[in-house]
Design a protein around this motif. Structure first.
Motif, PDB file in Angstrom:
ATOM      1  N   ALA A  87      -5.244   5.079  -7.651  1.00 32.65           N
ATOM      2  CA  ALA A  87      -4.816   4.274  -6.511  1.00 32.65           C
ATOM      3  C   ALA A  87      -4.833   5.105  -5.235  1.00 32.65           C
ATOM      4  CB  ALA A  87      -3.415   3.733  -6.762  1.00 32.65           C
ATOM      5  N   ASP A  88      -5.174   4.442  -4.128  1.00 32.48           N
ATOM      6  CA  ASP A  88      -5.119   5.074  -2.813  1.00 32.48           C
ATOM      7  C   ASP A  88      -3.706   4.846  -2.274  1.00 32.48           C
ATOM      8  OD1 ASP A  88      -5.406   5.959  -0.257  1.00 32.48           O
ATOM      9  OD2 ASP A  88      -6.761   4.364   0.402  1.00 32.48           O
ATOM     10  N   ILE A  89      -2.815   5.819  -2.480  1.00 35.66           N
ATOM     11  CA  ILE A  89      -1.423   5.699  -2.048  1.00 35.66           C
ATOM     12  C   ILE A  89      -1.255   6.429  -0.723  1.00 35.66           C
ATOM     13  CG2 ILE A  89       0.989   6.152  -2.589  1.00 35.66           C
ATOM     14  CD1 ILE A  89      -0.229   4.154  -4.455  1.00 35.66           C
ATOM     15  N   ARG A  90      -0.812   5.703   0.280  1.00 36.99           N
ATOM     16  CA  ARG A  90      -0.578   6.281   1.595  1.00 36.99           C
ATOM     17  C   ARG A  90       0.934   6.343   1.818  1.00 36.99           C
ATOM     18  NH1 ARG A  90      -4.865   1.933   4.098  1.00 36.99           N
ATOM     19  NH2 ARG A  90      -6.677   2.666   2.921  1.00 36.99           N
ATOM     20  N   VAL A  91       1.422   7.506   2.240  1.00 37.69           N
ATOM     21  CA  VAL A  91       2.859   7.729   2.347  1.00 37.69           C
ATOM     22  C   VAL A  91       3.231   8.047   3.793  1.00 37.69           C
ATOM     23  CG1 VAL A  91       4.822   9.090   1.555  1.00 37.69           C
ATOM     24  CG2 VAL A  91       2.945   8.564  -0.024  1.00 37.69           C
ATOM     25  N   PHE A  92       4.233   7.325   4.312  1.00 38.48           N
ATOM     26  CA  PHE A  92       4.755   7.550   5.661  1.00 38.48           C
ATOM     27  C   PHE A  92       6.278   7.541   5.550  1.00 38.48           C
ATOM     28  CE2 PHE A  92       0.645   5.601   5.936  1.00 38.48           C
ATOM     29  CZ  PHE A  92       0.004   6.287   6.958  1.00 38.48           C
ATOM     30  N   PRO A 136     -11.187  -8.731   0.969  1.00 36.90           N
ATOM     31  CA  PRO A 136     -11.127  -8.208  -0.395  1.00 36.90           C
ATOM     32  C   PRO A 136      -9.853  -8.612  -1.092  1.00 36.90           C
ATOM     33  CG  PRO A 136     -10.647  -6.480   1.173  1.00 36.90           C
ATOM     34  CD  PRO A 136     -11.100  -7.671   1.977  1.00 36.90           C
ATOM     35  N   ARG A 137      -9.965  -8.894  -2.396  1.00 38.50           N
ATOM     36  CA  ARG A 137      -8.794  -9.154  -3.222  1.00 38.50           C
ATOM     37  C   ARG A 137      -8.272  -7.844  -3.780  1.00 38.50           C
ATOM     38  NH1 ARG A 137      -8.423 -14.471  -4.803  1.00 38.50           N
ATOM     39  NH2 ARG A 137      -9.284 -15.743  -3.144  1.00 38.50           N
ATOM     40  N   ALA A 138      -7.125  -7.899  -4.445  1.00 40.21           N
ATOM     41  CA  ALA A 138      -6.578  -6.711  -5.085  1.00 40.21           C
ATOM     42  C   ALA A 138      -7.583  -6.145  -6.071  1.00 40.21           C
ATOM     43  CB  ALA A 138      -5.287  -7.068  -5.811  1.00 40.21           C
ATOM     44  N   SER A 139      -7.790  -4.854  -6.010  1.00 35.12           N
ATOM     45  CA  SER A 139      -8.776  -4.205  -6.865  1.00 35.12           C
ATOM     46  C   SER A 139      -8.315  -4.162  -8.314  1.00 35.12           C
ATOM     47  CB  SER A 139      -9.028  -2.780  -6.379  1.00 35.12           C
ATOM     48  OG  SER A 139      -9.861  -2.093  -7.260  1.00 35.12           O
ATOM     49  N   ARG A 140      -9.258  -4.446  -9.216  1.00 42.42           N
ATOM     50  CA  ARG A 140      -8.967  -4.350 -10.639  1.00 42.42           C
ATOM     51  C   ARG A 140      -9.715  -3.184 -11.277  1.00 42.42           C
ATOM     52  NH1 ARG A 140      -8.965  -9.688  -9.251  1.00 42.42           N
ATOM     53  NH2 ARG A 140      -7.211 -10.935  -9.972  1.00 42.42           N
ATOM     54  N   ASP A 200      -2.730  -2.322   6.220  1.00 43.04           N
ATOM     55  CA  ASP A 200      -3.842  -1.552   5.651  1.00 43.04           C
ATOM     56  C   ASP A 200      -4.732  -0.997   6.755  1.00 43.04           C
ATOM     57  OD1 ASP A 200      -5.334  -0.649   3.297  1.00 43.04           O
ATOM     58  OD2 ASP A 200      -6.859  -2.098   3.903  1.00 43.04           O
ATOM     59  N   ALA A 201      -4.991  -1.820   7.781  1.00 46.22           N
ATOM     60  CA  ALA A 201      -5.822  -1.366   8.905  1.00 46.22           C
ATOM     61  C   ALA A 201      -5.164  -0.218   9.655  1.00 46.22           C
ATOM     62  CB  ALA A 201      -6.107  -2.533   9.849  1.00 46.22           C
ATOM     63  N   LEU A 202      -3.843  -0.284   9.825  1.00 50.47           N
ATOM     64  CA  LEU A 202      -3.130   0.770  10.540  1.00 50.47           C
ATOM     65  C   LEU A 202      -3.043   2.049   9.712  1.00 50.47           C
ATOM     66  CD1 LEU A 202      -0.199  -1.326  12.059  1.00 50.47           C
ATOM     67  CD2 LEU A 202      -2.112  -0.305  13.307  1.00 50.47           C
ATOM     68  N   THR A 203      -2.726   1.927   8.420  1.00 48.00           N
ATOM     69  CA  THR A 203      -2.533   3.123   7.594  1.00 48.00           C
ATOM     70  C   THR A 203      -3.848   3.774   7.195  1.00 48.00           C
ATOM     71  OG1 THR A 203      -2.399   1.768   5.560  1.00 48.00           O
ATOM     72  CG2 THR A 203      -0.326   2.310   6.684  1.00 48.00           C
ATOM     73  N   SER A 204      -4.957   3.055   7.317  1.00 51.72           N
ATOM     74  CA  SER A 204      -6.253   3.665   6.984  1.00 51.72           C
ATOM     75  C   SER A 204      -6.695   4.656   8.057  1.00 51.72           C
ATOM     76  CB  SER A 204      -7.318   2.579   6.798  1.00 51.72           C
ATOM     77  OG  SER A 204      -7.591   1.927   8.025  1.00 51.72           O
ATOM     78  N   ARG A 235       5.493   3.551   1.270  1.00 54.98           N
ATOM     79  CA  ARG A 235       4.335   3.843   0.420  1.00 54.98           C
ATOM     80  C   ARG A 235       3.452   2.608   0.372  1.00 54.98           C
ATOM     81  NH1 ARG A 235       5.690   4.264  -4.786  1.00 54.98           N
ATOM     82  NH2 ARG A 235       3.865   5.486  -5.355  1.00 54.98           N
ATOM     83  N   VAL A 236       2.161   2.798   0.607  1.00 54.61           N
ATOM     84  CA  VAL A 236       1.206   1.696   0.623  1.00 54.61           C
ATOM     85  C   VAL A 236       0.119   1.964  -0.407  1.00 54.61           C
ATOM     86  CG1 VAL A 236      -0.428   0.366   2.016  1.00 54.61           C
ATOM     87  CG2 VAL A 236       1.646   1.308   3.081  1.00 54.61           C
ATOM     88  N   ASP A 237      -0.007   1.078  -1.389  1.00 55.50           N
ATOM     89  CA  ASP A 237      -1.059   1.150  -2.395  1.00 55.50           C
ATOM     90  C   ASP A 237      -2.193   0.244  -1.925  1.00 55.50           C
ATOM     91  OD1 ASP A 237      -2.754   0.942  -4.543  1.00 55.50           O
ATOM     92  OD2 ASP A 237      -1.228   0.347  -5.999  1.00 55.50           O
ATOM     93  N   SER A 238      -3.210   0.858  -1.326  1.00 51.27           N
ATOM     94  CA  SER A 238      -4.291   0.076  -0.737  1.00 51.27           C
ATOM     95  C   SER A 238      -5.085  -0.686  -1.793  1.00 51.27           C
ATOM     96  CB  SER A 238      -5.223   0.994   0.052  1.00 51.27           C
ATOM     97  OG  SER A 238      -6.285   0.270   0.623  1.00 51.27           O
ATOM     98  N   ASP A 239      -5.358  -0.052  -2.936  1.00 49.02           N
ATOM     99  CA  ASP A 239      -6.141  -0.708  -3.984  1.00 49.02           C
ATOM    100  C   ASP A 239      -5.364  -1.853  -4.633  1.00 49.02           C
ATOM    101  OD1 ASP A 239      -8.347   0.938  -3.647  1.00 49.02           O
ATOM    102  OD2 ASP A 239      -7.618   2.434  -5.077  1.00 49.02           O
TER     103      ASP A 239
END
Length: 235
Positions: free
Chosen positions: A135-140, A126-130, A170-174, A144-148
């Motif tokens: 946004a799906d923001i994952r925080v550790f 997948p390419r970056a979502s438009r 992305d695979a790890l943070t999902s 911070r990871v913006d998956s979209d």
């Protein structure tokens, strides 16, 4: 990156063996891609800037400016997928190539069908979502990871990852509470049909940790589970 679809994607073939480059380009064209060729490092960099390819097939053994230096320079302006071609037995050079930003490698001699299949596999990512969705923001911690949007920040500073590095993160943070095996990472990032050495995952994770400022001995973000794979540290 260009907005071409997989069927219209541009693939840059870089090899000083003109006959081999022509054969590879021909197979890619038959598979529905737009293929262009370069035979020297400087020519490859010029074409990469001008044509914005989706994938670069890059021979490591170029004369003058070798494939490792071409890869290093290309990564300063492009996030295209880079598949490095190496001679059999050049294990150290393959690892160095991955360290400077190549996504994968293929050992010569190789099947042109296998090369085309590798290209097809990565173009299914997948390419970056438009889409105009939250946004799906994952925080550790500071991460911070913006998956979209396919963006990453550490302590407020944006970190630029290659496509493969982001896909692994992305695979790890999902699945942050789970241990993800190397094979599961391969299946998620390359796909289940990919054939290669799982060791490639370790090299990319090492690159990822370096960019995130993470320490494998005292990890803040990515934890090694010996004999199994990796997981994210507790949020």
């Amino acid at each position: 990156m260009s907005s071409s679809t997989a069927a219209q994607s541009t693939v840059l073939v870089v090899d000083d063996e003109k006959a081999l480059a022509a054969v590879v380009a021909s197979y890619l064209t038959k598979a529905g891609h737009r293929s262009i060729k370069a035979h020297t490092g400087p020519e490859a960099l010029t074409l990469a800037r001008a044509e914005d390819p989706d994938v670069v097939i890059l021979d490591l053994g170029l004369p003058g400016m070798d494939g490792i230096e071409v890869c290093r320079r290309m990564r300063t302006f492009s996030d295209c997928y880079i598949l490095m071609l190496t001679a059999r037995g050049d294990e150290v050079d393959r690892i160095v190539g991955l360290t400077v930003g190549a996504d994968d490698y293929l050992v010569k001699p190789f099947s042109n069908r296998e090369l085309v299949a590798r290209v097809q596999t990565v173009l299914r990512r997948p390419r970056a979502s438009r889409k105009a969705v939250p946004a799906d923001i994952r925080v550790f911690g500071d991460l911070r990871v913006d998956s979209d949007g396919r963006r990453v920040w550490v302590a407020g500073h944006e970190v630029h990852l290659t496509r493969t590095e982001f896909d692994i993160l992305d695979a790890l943070t999902s699945r942050p509470q789970m241990v993800v095996s190397r094979r599961q990472i391969v299946d998620a990032v390359w796909d289940a049909s990919w054939v290669g050495d799982d060791h490639v995952v370790d090299v990319h994770v090492a690159n990822l940790r370096k960019k995130l400022g993470d320490d494998s001995d005292e990890p803040l973000f990515i934890v090694t589970v010996r004999g199994v794979g990796y997981r994210m540290a507790s949020r």
